[in-house]
Write a protein that holds these residues in place. Structure first.
Motif, mmCIF file in Angstrom:
data_model
loop_
_atom_site.group_PDB
_atom_site.id
_atom_site.type_symbol
_atom_site.label_atom_id
_atom_site.label_comp_id
_atom_site.label_asym_id
_atom_site.label_seq_id
_atom_site.Cartn_x
_atom_site.Cartn_y
_atom_site.Cartn_z
ATOM 1 N N MET A 158 -27.125 20.633 -5.248
ATOM 2 C CA MET A 158 -26.030 19.786 -4.791
ATOM 3 C C MET A 158 -25.768 18.657 -5.785
ATOM 4 N N SER A 159 -26.845 18.092 -6.341
ATOM 5 C CA SER A 159 -26.690 17.024 -7.323
ATOM 6 C C SER A 159 -25.991 17.537 -8.582
ATOM 7 N N GLU A 160 -26.345 18.730 -9.014
ATOM 8 C CA GLU A 160 -25.712 19.316 -10.195
ATOM 9 C C GLU A 160 -24.237 19.627 -9.930
ATOM 10 N N GLU A 161 -23.944 20.092 -8.716
ATOM 11 C CA GLU A 161 -22.547 20.349 -8.348
ATOM 12 C C GLU A 161 -21.760 19.047 -8.386
ATOM 13 N N CYS A 162 -22.374 17.971 -7.920
ATOM 14 C CA CYS A 162 -21.720 16.676 -7.932
ATOM 15 C C CYS A 162 -21.491 16.212 -9.364
ATOM 16 N N ARG A 163 -22.474 16.433 -10.232
ATOM 17 C CA ARG A 163 -22.347 16.058 -11.629
ATOM 18 C C ARG A 163 -21.191 16.832 -12.288
ATOM 19 N N ALA A 164 -21.102 18.125 -11.980
ATOM 20 C CA ALA A 164 -20.044 18.959 -12.554
ATOM 21 C C ALA A 164 -18.674 18.496 -12.082
ATOM 22 N N GLN A 188 -17.856 15.482 -11.201
ATOM 23 C CA GLN A 188 -17.551 14.220 -11.866
ATOM 24 C C GLN A 188 -17.069 14.473 -13.298
ATOM 25 N N ALA A 189 -17.707 15.457 -13.964
ATOM 26 C CA ALA A 189 -17.316 15.791 -15.341
ATOM 27 C C ALA A 189 -15.891 16.340 -15.369
ATOM 28 N N ASP A 190 -15.555 17.148 -14.375
ATOM 29 C CA ASP A 190 -14.199 17.730 -14.325
ATOM 30 C C ASP A 190 -13.151 16.637 -14.145
ATOM 31 N N VAL A 191 -13.483 15.654 -13.293
ATOM 32 C CA VAL A 191 -12.546 14.564 -13.037
ATOM 33 C C VAL A 191 -12.366 13.718 -14.281
ATOM 34 N N ALA A 192 -13.480 13.483 -14.991
ATOM 35 C CA ALA A 192 -13.430 12.690 -16.224
ATOM 36 C C ALA A 192 -12.626 13.406 -17.297
ATOM 37 N N ARG A 199 -17.537 8.762 -0.022
ATOM 38 C CA ARG A 199 -16.207 8.869 -0.629
ATOM 39 C C ARG A 199 -16.274 8.748 -2.151
ATOM 40 N N ASP A 200 -17.193 7.939 -2.633
ATOM 41 C CA ASP A 200 -17.346 7.766 -4.071
ATOM 42 C C ASP A 200 -18.372 8.780 -4.590
ATOM 43 N N ALA A 201 -17.938 9.677 -5.469
ATOM 44 C CA ALA A 201 -18.803 10.761 -5.952
ATOM 45 C C ALA A 201 -20.027 10.233 -6.684
ATOM 46 N N LYS A 202 -19.871 9.165 -7.461
ATOM 47 C CA LYS A 202 -20.995 8.614 -8.192
ATOM 48 C C LYS A 202 -22.052 8.061 -7.233
ATOM 49 N N SER A 203 -21.604 7.384 -6.192
ATOM 50 C CA SER A 203 -22.540 6.839 -5.204
ATOM 51 C C SER A 203 -23.262 7.958 -4.462
ATOM 52 N N TRP A 204 -22.525 9.040 -4.218
ATOM 53 C CA TRP A 204 -23.136 10.173 -3.515
ATOM 54 C C TRP A 204 -24.210 10.829 -4.380
ATOM 55 N N ARG A 205 -23.936 10.969 -5.663
ATOM 56 C CA ARG A 205 -24.931 11.549 -6.552
ATOM 57 C C ARG A 205 -26.162 10.642 -6.639
ATOM 58 N N THR A 206 -25.947 9.332 -6.666
ATOM 59 C CA THR A 206 -27.066 8.400 -6.665
ATOM 60 C C THR A 206 -27.919 8.579 -5.410
ATOM 61 N N GLN A 207 -27.247 8.812 -4.277
ATOM 62 C CA GLN A 207 -27.977 9.033 -3.026
ATOM 63 C C GLN A 207 -28.803 10.316 -3.098
ATOM 64 N N LEU A 208 -28.216 11.384 -3.629
ATOM 65 C CA LEU A 208 -28.949 12.647 -3.748
ATOM 66 C C LEU A 208 -30.155 12.492 -4.672
#
Length: 282
Positions: free
Chosen positions: A270-276, A278-282, A174-183
């Motif tokens: 997938m990690s880059e998509e997650c990073r993008a 997160q950037a959009d949300v920020a 559910r938390d995007a940052k945690s998911w990116r850490t997992q990837l």
């Protein structure tokens, strides 16, 4: 051929009935545990544990006892009943954990969730929480699962291969940052010389392990057993023919999966998509 005998033990609990019958057969034959061990080629301490109900052993030892006593399939049938008893799940899992810690190689297939050996604490917490654990019980299990990861990084670590269904990687935390850490953790582990991560694309279609999380554990004695798990229960598969059948299905899945290099690129995207995101949300 001798007629199959009826179990006469008074115990109604499958595990205890198995122990009682094994002990009764030996006593009727008039041999000691040491004499029986010498005849079968098994460790006497293992036979003693069978008779005390401390272990169920394997199908091979059940067959050896049937051959020795001339009781076709009696001991094996009782072993199967004891193993199938739902109350034995915790013991089977404990046995699996011992085998995992002693394995020289592990091969894994994941249907919907990452294997425990590759989970970050955040992933483990959310997954175990979804299964109903809360409070101190949840934290204890998260800590235990986190400690297990050390198996792959310790000196003399076993070779570990996991094939991840694409569904696993399309089911984020559910938390995007945690998911990116997992990837990123998957990518880091994939660089280790003893860890191989492959992705099975959804386009691969149906296959023999479509609904089964499976772990093969090869011991120092070159014997392989399998742990097969659904979301509600798990089974330790030890019978040679059954293990070989599962291995054939695993080999077919491996043939359909992306190579480790291709899989790394898949996870990196997938990690880059997650990073993008997160950037959009920020």
């Amino acid at each position: 051929m001798p007629q199959r005998r009826t179990v006469t033990s008074r115990s109604q609990e499958p595990r205890q009935r198995f122990a009682e019958e094994v002990r009764r057969l030996r006593e009727e034959r008039g041999v000691s545990l040491r004499q029986l061990a010498e005849q079968l080629g098994w460790d006497p301490s293992t036979l003693a544990k069978l008779e005390r109900g401390q272990t169920l052993g394997s199908p091979e030892i059940a067959r050896a006892l049937d051959d020795y006593y001339g009781t076709p399939d009696l001991v094996l049938a009782m072993w199967e009943l004891a193993v199938a008893d739902p109350t034995q799940f915790k013991e089977r899992y404990r046995r699996y954990m011992v085998l995992e810690s002693e394995a020289v190689s592990l091969w894994h297939y994941a249907v919907a969730n990452l294997p425990g050996l590759l989970q970050t604490p955040a992933y483990a917490r959310e997954l175990l929480g979804a299964g109903g654990l809360t409070g101190d019980d949840l934290e204890v299990q998260v800590e235990a699962r986190t400690r297990r990861r050390g198996l792959l990084t310790a000196d003399g670590a076993p070779r570990f291969r996991t094939i991840l269904s694409e569904v696993v990687l399309r089911t984020p935390l559910r938390d995007a940052k945690s998911w990116r850490t997992q990837l990123e953790h998957l990518l880091d582990m994939g660089h280790r010389s003893n860890v191989f991560i492959q992705v099975l694309p959804q386009t691969a279609g149906l296959h023999g392990l479509s609904n089964t999380n499976t772990m093969f554990l090869r011991g120092v004695n070159a014997r392989t057993v399998a742990w097969v798990e659904t979301g509600y229960s798990g089974e330790l598969v030890q019978e040679i023919t059954a293990v070989e059948k599962l291995q054939l299905s695993y080999d077919s899945v491996r043939d359909l999966a992306l190579s480790p290099d291709e899989s790394r690129k898949f996870i990196e995207r997938m990690s880059e998509e997650c990073r993008a995101e997160q950037a959009d949300v920020a």
